[in-house]
Design a protein around this motif. Structure first.
Motif, PDB file in Angstrom:
ATOM      1  N   GLY A  82      -4.604   5.102  -1.309  1.00 30.79           N
ATOM      2  CA  GLY A  82      -5.976   4.999  -0.821  1.00 30.79           C
ATOM      3  C   GLY A  82      -6.154   5.441   0.616  1.00 30.79           C
ATOM      4  N   ARG A  83      -5.083   5.908   1.266  1.00 32.76           N
ATOM      5  CA  ARG A  83      -5.189   6.379   2.649  1.00 32.76           C
ATOM      6  C   ARG A  83      -5.817   7.769   2.671  1.00 32.76           C
ATOM      7  N   GLN A  84      -6.782   7.956   3.589  1.00 32.22           N
ATOM      8  CA  GLN A  84      -7.467   9.233   3.681  1.00 32.22           C
ATOM      9  C   GLN A  84      -6.552  10.305   4.259  1.00 32.22           C
ATOM     10  N   VAL A  85      -6.485  11.441   3.578  1.00 31.42           N
ATOM     11  CA  VAL A  85      -5.729  12.602   4.057  1.00 31.42           C
ATOM     12  C   VAL A  85      -6.648  13.527   4.842  1.00 31.42           C
ATOM     13  N   TRP A  86      -7.811  13.816   4.291  1.00 31.12           N
ATOM     14  CA  TRP A  86      -8.849  14.546   5.010  1.00 31.12           C
ATOM     15  C   TRP A  86     -10.210  14.206   4.417  1.00 31.12           C
ATOM     16  N   SER A  87     -11.256  14.526   5.160  1.00 28.05           N
ATOM     17  CA  SER A  87     -12.614  14.242   4.717  1.00 28.05           C
ATOM     18  C   SER A  87     -13.543  15.338   5.232  1.00 28.05           C
ATOM     19  N   HIS A  88     -14.457  15.770   4.397  1.00 26.79           N
ATOM     20  CA  HIS A  88     -15.429  16.794   4.774  1.00 26.79           C
ATOM     21  C   HIS A  88     -16.830  16.198   4.642  1.00 26.79           C
ATOM     22  N   PRO A  89     -17.508  15.921   5.758  1.00 31.44           N
ATOM     23  CA  PRO A  89     -18.847  15.322   5.679  1.00 31.44           C
ATOM     24  C   PRO A  89     -19.881  16.314   5.156  1.00 31.44           C
ATOM     25  N   THR A 104      -7.996  21.510  -9.009  1.00 36.00           N
ATOM     26  CA  THR A 104      -7.524  22.669  -9.767  1.00 36.00           C
ATOM     27  C   THR A 104      -6.216  22.314 -10.478  1.00 36.00           C
ATOM     28  N   THR A 105      -5.923  23.016 -11.563  1.00 34.06           N
ATOM     29  CA  THR A 105      -4.760  22.649 -12.370  1.00 34.06           C
ATOM     30  C   THR A 105      -3.444  22.887 -11.634  1.00 34.06           C
ATOM     31  N   ASP A 106      -3.451  23.735 -10.592  1.00 36.67           N
ATOM     32  CA  ASP A 106      -2.240  23.901  -9.792  1.00 36.67           C
ATOM     33  C   ASP A 106      -2.190  22.932  -8.615  1.00 36.67           C
ATOM     34  N   ALA A 107      -3.193  22.054  -8.504  1.00 32.61           N
ATOM     35  CA  ALA A 107      -3.279  21.006  -7.472  1.00 32.61           C
ATOM     36  C   ALA A 107      -3.382  21.571  -6.051  1.00 32.61           C
ATOM     37  N   ARG A 108      -3.720  22.843  -5.914  1.00 31.09           N
ATOM     38  CA  ARG A 108      -3.834  23.432  -4.582  1.00 31.09           C
ATOM     39  C   ARG A 108      -5.257  23.411  -4.044  1.00 31.09           C
ATOM     40  N   GLY A 109      -6.219  23.166  -4.915  1.00 27.89           N
ATOM     41  CA  GLY A 109      -7.608  23.202  -4.489  1.00 27.89           C
ATOM     42  C   GLY A 109      -8.406  22.037  -5.040  1.00 27.89           C
ATOM     43  N   VAL A 110      -9.534  21.752  -4.394  1.00 24.95           N
ATOM     44  CA  VAL A 110     -10.476  20.738  -4.848  1.00 24.95           C
ATOM     45  C   VAL A 110     -11.857  21.377  -4.908  1.00 24.95           C
ATOM     46  N   ASP A 129      -5.428  20.660   3.506  1.00 25.25           N
ATOM     47  CA  ASP A 129      -6.027  20.423   4.820  1.00 25.25           C
ATOM     48  C   ASP A 129      -7.543  20.338   4.817  1.00 25.25           C
ATOM     49  N   GLY A 130      -8.189  20.534   3.664  1.00 24.67           N
ATOM     50  CA  GLY A 130      -9.633  20.397   3.577  1.00 24.67           C
ATOM     51  C   GLY A 130     -10.422  21.591   4.063  1.00 24.67           C
ATOM     52  N   SER A 131      -9.779  22.695   4.400  1.00 24.46           N
ATOM     53  CA  SER A 131     -10.521  23.874   4.833  1.00 24.46           C
ATOM     54  C   SER A 131     -11.330  24.437   3.664  1.00 24.46           C
ATOM     55  N   VAL A 132     -12.506  24.978   3.971  1.00 19.69           N
ATOM     56  CA  VAL A 132     -13.422  25.487   2.945  1.00 19.69           C
ATOM     57  C   VAL A 132     -13.013  26.905   2.564  1.00 19.69           C
ATOM     58  N   ARG A 133     -12.749  27.118   1.298  1.00 19.05           N
ATOM     59  CA  ARG A 133     -12.347  28.429   0.809  1.00 19.05           C
ATOM     60  C   ARG A 133     -13.476  29.172   0.107  1.00 19.05           C
ATOM     61  N   ARG A 134     -14.489  28.448  -0.385  1.00 19.50           N
ATOM     62  CA  ARG A 134     -15.586  29.088  -1.119  1.00 19.50           C
ATOM     63  C   ARG A 134     -16.791  28.167  -1.102  1.00 19.50           C
ATOM     64  N   THR A 135     -17.961  28.716  -0.852  1.00 21.53           N
ATOM     65  CA  THR A 135     -19.216  27.977  -0.954  1.00 21.53           C
ATOM     66  C   THR A 135     -20.187  28.798  -1.778  1.00 21.53           C
ATOM     67  N   ALA A 136     -20.650  28.256  -2.898  1.00 16.84           N
ATOM     68  CA  ALA A 136     -21.595  28.940  -3.778  1.00 16.84           C
ATOM     69  C   ALA A 136     -22.823  28.060  -3.936  1.00 16.84           C
ATOM     70  N   LEU A 137     -23.932  28.483  -3.360  1.00 15.50           N
ATOM     71  CA  LEU A 137     -25.151  27.686  -3.441  1.00 15.50           C
ATOM     72  C   LEU A 137     -25.670  27.630  -4.871  1.00 15.50           C
ATOM     73  N   LEU A 138     -26.197  26.463  -5.261  1.00 17.79           N
ATOM     74  CA  LEU A 138     -26.889  26.294  -6.528  1.00 17.79           C
ATOM     75  C   LEU A 138     -28.375  26.526  -6.294  1.00 17.79           C
ATOM     76  N   PRO A 139     -29.125  27.017  -7.293  1.00 16.69           N
ATOM     77  CA  PRO A 139     -30.508  27.439  -7.041  1.00 16.69           C
ATOM     78  C   PRO A 139     -31.501  26.305  -6.831  1.00 16.69           C
ATOM     79  N   SER A 140     -31.119  25.076  -7.168  1.00 17.41           N
ATOM     80  CA  SER A 140     -32.032  23.956  -6.947  1.00 17.41           C
ATOM     81  C   SER A 140     -31.225  22.682  -6.765  1.00 17.41           C
ATOM     82  N   GLU A 141     -31.880  21.632  -6.257  1.00 17.73           N
ATOM     83  CA  GLU A 141     -31.195  20.373  -6.020  1.00 17.73           C
ATOM     84  C   GLU A 141     -30.743  19.737  -7.325  1.00 17.73           C
TER      85      GLU A 141
END
Length: 314
Positions: A82-89, A104-110, A129-141
């Motif tokens: 339960g210890r936090q490794v990283w967090s992205h607000p 991901t099935t290779d456990a390298r990504g979330v 490390d929580g770095s952002v590798r991809r951001t894809a906007l959705l068309p609505s909330e």
């Protein structure tokens, strides 16, 4: 057809219960906020406590090395203590809305659905490390979502709920750019499973309508089955719950808690599951290896089943 009961257990009342892509374990989220990793004897292997108000879609790595959690205002990775490794607000989800995560099935990504300043987005984080590798906007909330790793190892499927009037399907590529690509047709289908090998997408209806098999990535309909073709009662519909039991079988639930086996790719009904009792089985979670769990979330009773009689073809 009578299934074989493999295991059963009693857990606290449940918020959710899921299979773990790439692993022979199940993930239960209790109403009190604990994540329970269960093996195929339904024995608790790991317990991770989360804040009770974290009602998003959480996930565990296939190798059980970490938890990916979707909080009200952040995406976090925790170790198994339960210890936090990283967090992205991110921007806050409002009342009765939530995000989701999957590893991901290779456990390298979330992968996560998060609320950003630009709108709701499907994001891919580096698991370490929580770095952002991809951001894809959705068309609505969105008000809720579920993420399914595509067996091609590149895409993730997004089942996105948009209030009371729509449920839409998107595919996002880890190596792509731009917004999420919507999978047609329509906005009343829920992406519930993706078949290994073929990449066929299984959908269940949002409200009334058929279960269907769709090609990926274009969403062309391979087969569809209307409830009126199976169920005599006018009020009996397909429920949300279904999944691929193997390379040539689908198991799907009706609103009356009937569970029916269909052949793939034509969705021809081949058998109805005959359970040994009339217990509540409000939830059905299906795994690709021919097993499934049923559960009553109020009592916490969970049962693991397997088909018999050689009905799973190769």
């Amino acid at each position: 057809m009578r299934p074989h009961l493999v295991a059963q257990t009693s857990l606290p009342p449940l918020w959710s219960l899921d299979r773990v892509p790439g692993a022979s374990v199940w993930l239960a989220h209790t109403e009190e906020g604990e994540l329970l990793v269960l093996d195929d004897k339904l024995t608790v292997l790991r317990t991770v406590a989360l804040p009770q108000e974290w009602k998003g879609g959480h996930a565990v790595a296939p190798d059980l090395s970490f938890v990916a959690a979707s909080g009200p205002d952040r995406v976090s990775v925790l170790d198994m203590t339960g210890r936090q490794v990283w967090s992205h607000p991110h921007a806050d989800w409002v009342f009765e809305e939530s995000g989701s995560c999957v590893v991901t099935t290779d456990a390298r990504g979330v992968w996560a659905v998060a609320r950003t300043e630009d709108g709701d987005a499907c994001m891919l984080f580096d698991a370490q490390d929580g770095s952002v590798r991809r951001t894809a906007l959705l068309p609505s909330e969105t008000v809720g979502s579920e993420l399914l790793p595509h067996p091609d190892g590149i895409h993730v499927g997004v089942a996105a709920g948009h209030g009371d009037d729509a449920y839409r399907i998107f595919l996002v590529a880890s190596d792509g750019t731009g917004p999420a690509a919507e999978v047609p047709p329509g906005d009343t289908r829920i992406l519930i499973d993706i078949q290994p090998g073929s990449g066929l997408m299984l959908t269940t209806p949002y409200g009334e309508g058929p279960i269907a098999l769709l090609r990926s990535p274009d969403g062309g309909i391979v087969a569809a089955r209307q409830p009126a073709q199976l169920f005599s009662g006018q009020d009996e519909q397909f429920d949300f719950y279904a999944g691929f039991l193997g390379p040539d079988r689908v198991l799907a639930a009706s609103s009356a808690q009937r569970h029916v086996v269909f052949s793939v790719p034509d969705l021809r009904p081949t058998a109805e599951i005959e359970y040994p009792d009339d217990d509540e089985r409000a939830w059905l979670i299906v795994r690709h290896d021919g097993t499934w769990v049923t559960a009553d979330p109020d009592t916490g009773r969970v049962q693991l089943w397997r088909l018999g009689g050689g009905l799973l073809g190769g």
